[in-house]
Design a protein around this motif. Structure first.
Motif, PDB file in Angstrom:
ATOM      1  N   TYR A 155      16.303   9.609  13.169  1.00  0.00           N
ATOM      2  CA  TYR A 155      17.220   9.131  12.125  1.00  0.00           C
ATOM      3  C   TYR A 155      16.656   9.425  10.735  1.00  0.00           C
ATOM      4  CZ  TYR A 155      21.080   6.256  10.447  1.00  0.00           C
ATOM      5  OH  TYR A 155      22.241   5.833   9.851  1.00  0.00           O
ATOM      6  N   TYR A 156      15.372   9.116  10.559  1.00  0.00           N
ATOM      7  CA  TYR A 156      14.646   9.504   9.348  1.00  0.00           C
ATOM      8  C   TYR A 156      13.437  10.314   9.818  1.00  0.00           C
ATOM      9  CZ  TYR A 156      17.334   6.179   6.516  1.00  0.00           C
ATOM     10  OH  TYR A 156      18.334   5.517   5.853  1.00  0.00           O
ATOM     11  N   PRO A 157      13.620  11.592  10.087  1.00  0.00           N
ATOM     12  CA  PRO A 157      12.609  12.368  10.814  1.00  0.00           C
ATOM     13  C   PRO A 157      11.274  12.555  10.106  1.00  0.00           C
ATOM     14  CG  PRO A 157      14.343  13.803   9.970  1.00  0.00           C
ATOM     15  CD  PRO A 157      14.806  12.393   9.750  1.00  0.00           C
ATOM     16  N   ARG A 158      11.241  12.571   8.776  1.00  0.00           N
ATOM     17  CA  ARG A 158      10.000  12.898   8.077  1.00  0.00           C
ATOM     18  C   ARG A 158       9.385  11.697   7.376  1.00  0.00           C
ATOM     19  NH1 ARG A 158       7.681  17.062   9.779  1.00  0.00           N
ATOM     20  NH2 ARG A 158       6.611  17.323   7.788  1.00  0.00           N
ATOM     21  N   VAL A 159       9.953  10.534   7.570  1.00  0.00           N
ATOM     22  CA  VAL A 159       9.524   9.355   6.825  1.00  0.00           C
ATOM     23  C   VAL A 159       8.598   8.491   7.690  1.00  0.00           C
ATOM     24  CG1 VAL A 159      10.318   7.259   5.661  1.00  0.00           C
ATOM     25  CG2 VAL A 159      11.634   9.360   5.471  1.00  0.00           C
ATOM     26  N   THR A 160       7.524   7.979   7.085  1.00  0.00           N
ATOM     27  CA  THR A 160       6.626   7.055   7.781  1.00  0.00           C
ATOM     28  C   THR A 160       7.411   5.844   8.274  1.00  0.00           C
ATOM     29  OG1 THR A 160       4.714   7.748   6.465  1.00  0.00           O
ATOM     30  CG2 THR A 160       4.595   5.571   7.506  1.00  0.00           C
ATOM     31  N   LYS A 161       7.095   5.409   9.495  1.00  0.00           N
ATOM     32  CA  LYS A 161       7.793   4.260  10.077  1.00  0.00           C
ATOM     33  C   LYS A 161       6.883   3.028  10.045  1.00  0.00           C
ATOM     34  CE  LYS A 161      11.106   7.123  11.370  1.00  0.00           C
ATOM     35  NZ  LYS A 161      10.485   8.437  11.179  1.00  0.00           N
ATOM     36  N   LEU A 162       7.455   1.891   9.690  1.00  0.00           N
ATOM     37  CA  LEU A 162       6.725   0.618   9.687  1.00  0.00           C
ATOM     38  C   LEU A 162       7.519  -0.380  10.520  1.00  0.00           C
ATOM     39  CD1 LEU A 162       4.439  -1.236   8.668  1.00  0.00           C
ATOM     40  CD2 LEU A 162       5.850  -1.727   6.656  1.00  0.00           C
ATOM     41  N   ALA A 203       0.825  -1.213   0.000  1.00  0.00           N
ATOM     42  CA  ALA A 203       0.000   0.000   0.000  1.00  0.00           C
ATOM     43  C   ALA A 203       0.856   1.259   0.000  1.00  0.00           C
ATOM     44  CB  ALA A 203      -0.929  -0.010   1.213  1.00  0.00           C
ATOM     45  N   PHE A 204       1.897   1.299   0.837  1.00  0.00           N
ATOM     46  CA  PHE A 204       2.759   2.473   0.875  1.00  0.00           C
ATOM     47  C   PHE A 204       3.421   2.706  -0.483  1.00  0.00           C
ATOM     48  CE2 PHE A 204       3.577   1.924   5.727  1.00  0.00           C
ATOM     49  CZ  PHE A 204       2.321   2.447   5.984  1.00  0.00           C
ATOM     50  N   GLU A 205       3.861   1.639  -1.108  1.00  0.00           N
ATOM     51  CA  GLU A 205       4.527   1.786  -2.400  1.00  0.00           C
ATOM     52  C   GLU A 205       3.530   2.117  -3.505  1.00  0.00           C
ATOM     53  OE1 GLU A 205       7.093  -1.651  -2.878  1.00  0.00           O
ATOM     54  OE2 GLU A 205       7.896  -1.344  -0.859  1.00  0.00           O
ATOM     55  N   ASN A 206       2.301   1.619  -3.377  1.00  0.00           N
ATOM     56  CA  ASN A 206       1.261   2.007  -4.340  1.00  0.00           C
ATOM     57  C   ASN A 206       1.023   3.510  -4.316  1.00  0.00           C
ATOM     58  OD1 ASN A 206       0.755  -0.566  -5.283  1.00  0.00           O
ATOM     59  ND2 ASN A 206      -1.118  -0.881  -4.099  1.00  0.00           N
ATOM     60  N   GLN A 207       1.114   4.103  -3.114  1.00  0.00           N
ATOM     61  CA  GLN A 207       0.855   5.533  -2.942  1.00  0.00           C
ATOM     62  C   GLN A 207       2.133   6.369  -2.992  1.00  0.00           C
ATOM     63  OE1 GLN A 207      -2.051   6.678  -3.087  1.00  0.00           O
ATOM     64  NE2 GLN A 207      -3.352   4.914  -2.619  1.00  0.00           N
ATOM     65  N   ASN A 208       3.255   5.738  -3.347  1.00  0.00           N
ATOM     66  CA  ASN A 208       4.544   6.445  -3.430  1.00  0.00           C
ATOM     67  C   ASN A 208       4.918   7.116  -2.111  1.00  0.00           C
ATOM     68  OD1 ASN A 208       5.003   5.848  -6.224  1.00  0.00           O
ATOM     69  ND2 ASN A 208       3.502   7.432  -6.742  1.00  0.00           N
ATOM     70  N   ILE A 209       4.696   6.397  -1.016  1.00  0.00           N
ATOM     71  CA  ILE A 209       5.023   6.912   0.309  1.00  0.00           C
ATOM     72  C   ILE A 209       6.385   6.373   0.750  1.00  0.00           C
ATOM     73  CG2 ILE A 209       4.380   6.890   2.757  1.00  0.00           C
ATOM     74  CD1 ILE A 209       1.490   6.665   1.911  1.00  0.00           C
ATOM     75  N   PRO A 210       7.342   7.244   1.013  1.00  0.00           N
ATOM     76  CA  PRO A 210       8.621   6.760   1.546  1.00  0.00           C
ATOM     77  C   PRO A 210       8.431   6.270   2.977  1.00  0.00           C
ATOM     78  CG  PRO A 210       8.583   9.156   1.508  1.00  0.00           C
ATOM     79  CD  PRO A 210       7.325   8.696   0.824  1.00  0.00           C
ATOM     80  N   TYR A 211       8.999   5.124   3.293  1.00  0.00           N
ATOM     81  CA  TYR A 211       8.857   4.595   4.647  1.00  0.00           C
ATOM     82  C   TYR A 211      10.148   3.896   5.053  1.00  0.00           C
ATOM     83  CZ  TYR A 211       8.035   0.025   2.412  1.00  0.00           C
ATOM     84  OH  TYR A 211       8.165  -1.128   1.680  1.00  0.00           O
ATOM     85  N   PHE A 212      10.321   3.759   6.357  1.00  0.00           N
ATOM     86  CA  PHE A 212      11.509   3.120   6.905  1.00  0.00           C
ATOM     87  C   PHE A 212      11.081   2.002   7.836  1.00  0.00           C
ATOM     88  CE2 PHE A 212      14.802   3.035  10.346  1.00  0.00           C
ATOM     89  CZ  PHE A 212      15.772   2.400   9.596  1.00  0.00           C
ATOM     90  N   ASP A 213      11.662   0.793   7.655  1.00  0.00           N
ATOM     91  CA  ASP A 213      11.251  -0.360   8.450  1.00  0.00           C
ATOM     92  C   ASP A 213      12.387  -0.956   9.271  1.00  0.00           C
ATOM     93  OD1 ASP A 213      12.775  -1.481   6.465  1.00  0.00           O
ATOM     94  OD2 ASP A 213      11.285  -2.942   5.809  1.00  0.00           O
ATOM     95  N   GLY A 214      13.472  -0.195   9.427  1.00  0.00           N
ATOM     96  CA  GLY A 214      14.582  -0.678  10.241  1.00  0.00           C
ATOM     97  C   GLY A 214      15.709  -1.291   9.440  1.00  0.00           C
TER      98      GLY A 214
END
Length: 395
Positions: free
Chosen positions: A203-210, A173-184
Motif C-alpha cells: 500500500y505504501y511500498p517505499r515508506v518505513t512501517k511502524l 525520532a523518525f520525524e527528527n530525521q525527516n523519515i516518512p513512515y506509515f503506522d496504519g
C-alpha cells in the motif's frame, strides 16, 4: 541439551552482511527495554521498567482503602509465587471486578475496584508520556541513531518496526530525521485506522512501517461509530495495559491487524526479524512468531536478550523448539536449537581486534594463553544503535 561453544565473531560478521545488504527484508521487534535505554545526557527520555514503574505508581495511591486492598493483593500474589508488579496487580483487580458482584473483596466494591484500576492505568499513561519533556532530549534521543540508519540505508524493501511500547519515541525520532513512515492511520484532520493498508504491505511500498502492537498514546475509539482514530489528546482508551488479559485484547482491532502483519512478515521468505528489549513474556506475541516461522522456509528471528537465560525461562524453551529463533544473551546463546557459551576459538588477527573490542567484552589472557571468553555487548538498544552506525559507515 549439551553445551557447546559459539564464536561471536561469526555471528557479528553475519549480522553485518545481513544489515548491509540492500535486498533483505528486515524488521525489528522492540519491547520495553528499548524505551528504558537512554544516553546519560538524555535521562528525561527514559521510561521506567516494570519494577520501577510499579513502585512509582503504588506510591501515588494515597486512599487508605486502596492501600489496604493492594496489601491484600500483594499477599495473594506472594502465595501464588507472583511478583508484586503492575501486570499481576492489574490482572488481580480485573479478576475481582468480574467476580465481586454486589459484595466486597479486599474491602472494595466493584465500583471501587474500577476506580482503582482507572487510577493505575492513568498513572501508566503518565509514566510513558515522556514526550512532554521533549525539548530536554529531542536531539540526544538514542532512537535518533536508529532512525538515521534507516534514512541512509538504501533498500529494496522498507524497514518494518514492530513495538509493544505506547510512547512516541520512535515517532519523534523518525520525524527528527525527516523519515516518512506509515503506522496504519490515514488522514490529516482526524487520522483514522485503516486495516486494509496494514494487511497489504504494498500500500505504501517505499515508506518505513511502524506497527504498535499494544496500542499507543493518543489512540481512541469512537463510541458511536466504532472507528479508531488518533488525536492530540494523550489519554488513550484502546491501549493493551499489562495484565494476563493481553491475549484476549490482542484478538481485536487494531491489535489483530498488527500481529497478523508480524506473522505475514515472517511467513514471507527471506525475512530477518531482530528483537531488542523484548523479554518474550507475551505469550500471544510468541505464538505469532512461532506460527510465522512455521509457515516460512528461510525467515529467521534473532533476539538480543539483555540477561542470560536458563532452561526454566520461556525464551529457552522457544529457541530449543524452533531452530530459526536464535537468542543472543550476555554469556550464552541458542543458535540453530543448540545452546552454547560465547567463546572466541582463537586469538583475533590484528584487523579483528576492533571488532572484538567494540561488540563484545574484551576477552582475557591467562598466563599468556588466549582465553577468549566474554559477554556479548550487542544485546541492548544502545549497543544495537552503535552497531547500526558502524554498518552505516561500511556501506
Amino acid at each position: 541439551m549439551s553445551i557447546i561453544n559459539h564464536d561471536p565473531r561469526e555471528y557479528i560478521r553475519m549480522l553485518q552482511q545481513i544489515l548491509a545488504s540492500d535486498t533483505k527484508r528486515i524488521g525489528f521487534l522492540f519491547g520495553a527495554g528499548s524505551s528504558i535505554a537512554c544516553r546519560a545526557d538524555a535521562k528525561e527520555s527514559r521510561i521506567p521498567g516494570v519494577k520501577e514503574m510499579t513502585e512509582i505508581i503504588i506510591k501515588t495511591i494515597t486512599d487508605k482503602k486502596f492501600i489496604e486492598a493492594l496489601e491484600q493483593i500483594k499477599t495473594e500474589l506472594k502465595i501464588d509465587n507472583q511478583e508484586f508488579f503492575i501486570e499481576y496487580i492489574l490482572s488481580s483487580i480485573i479478576q475481582k471486578i468480574k467476580v465481586v458482584g454486589n459484595d466486597k473483596l479486599c474491602g472494595l466494591s466493584k465500583i471501587e475496584f474500577e476506580d482503582l484500576r482507572k487510577k493505575i492505568e492513568s498513572k501508566i499513561i503518565e509514566s510513558v508520556s515522556v514526550h512532554k519533556q521533549l525539548p530536554k532530549f529531542k536531539d540526544k534521543l538514542i532512537h535518533n541513531d536508529f532512525a538515521l540508519w534507516i534514512k541512509l540505508a538504501q533498500r529494496k524493501f522498507p524497514i518494518e518496526v514492530f513495538t509493544t511500547n505506547y510512547d512516541y519515541l520512535f515517532e519523534i525520532a523518525f520525524e527528527n530525521q525527516n523519515i516518512p513512515y506509515f503506522d496504519g492511520f490515514i488522514g490529516s484532520f482526524q487520522p483514522f485506522f485503516y486495516p486494509s493498508a496494514v494487511e497489504d504491505s504494498t500500500y505504501y511500498p517505499r515508506v518505513t512501517k511502524l506497527w504498535k502492537i499494544h496500542g499507543s498514546l493518543g489512540w481512541k475509539k469512537d463510541k458511536h461509530t466504532g472507528r479508531i482514530y488518533r488525536d492530540q489528546n494523550d489519554e488513550s482508551n484502546i491501549i493493551i495495559y499489562p495484565s494476563s488479559f493481553k491475549y484476549e485484547h490482542s484478538q481485536k482491532l487494531p491489535y489483530l491487524s498488527f500481529t497478523d502483519r508480524l506473522k505475514s512478515f515472517l511467513k514471507t521468505d527471506d525475512g530477518i526479524l531482530l528483537t531488542c528489549g523484548y523479554s518474550f513474556s507475551d505469550q500471544h506475541i510468541n505464538e505469532v512468531l512461532l506460527q510465522g516461522l512455521s509457515m516460512a522456509k528461510t525467515s529467521h528471528v534473532i533476539a538480543f536478550y539483555f540477561d542470560d537465560f536458563d532452561e526454566n525461562l520461556q525464551i529457552y524453551q522457544l529457541a530449543k523448539s524452533e531452530p530459526r529463533l536464535s537468542i543472543y544473551g550476555k554469556n550464552k546463546a541458542i543458535i540453530n536449537g543448540k545452546i552454547g557459551t560465547w567463546k572466541i576459538k582463537m586469538e583475533p588477527d590484528p584487523d579483528e581486534l576492533n571488532l572484538v573490542n567494540k561488540y563484545f567484552e574484551i576477552p582475557a589472557f591467562s598466563a599468556g594463553n588466549w582465553i577468549g571468553e566474554g559477554s556479548l555487548k550487542l544485546i541492548d538498544f544502545i549497543n544495537l544503535t552503535e552497531f547500526l552506525s558502524y554498518i552505516r559507515g561500511i556501506q
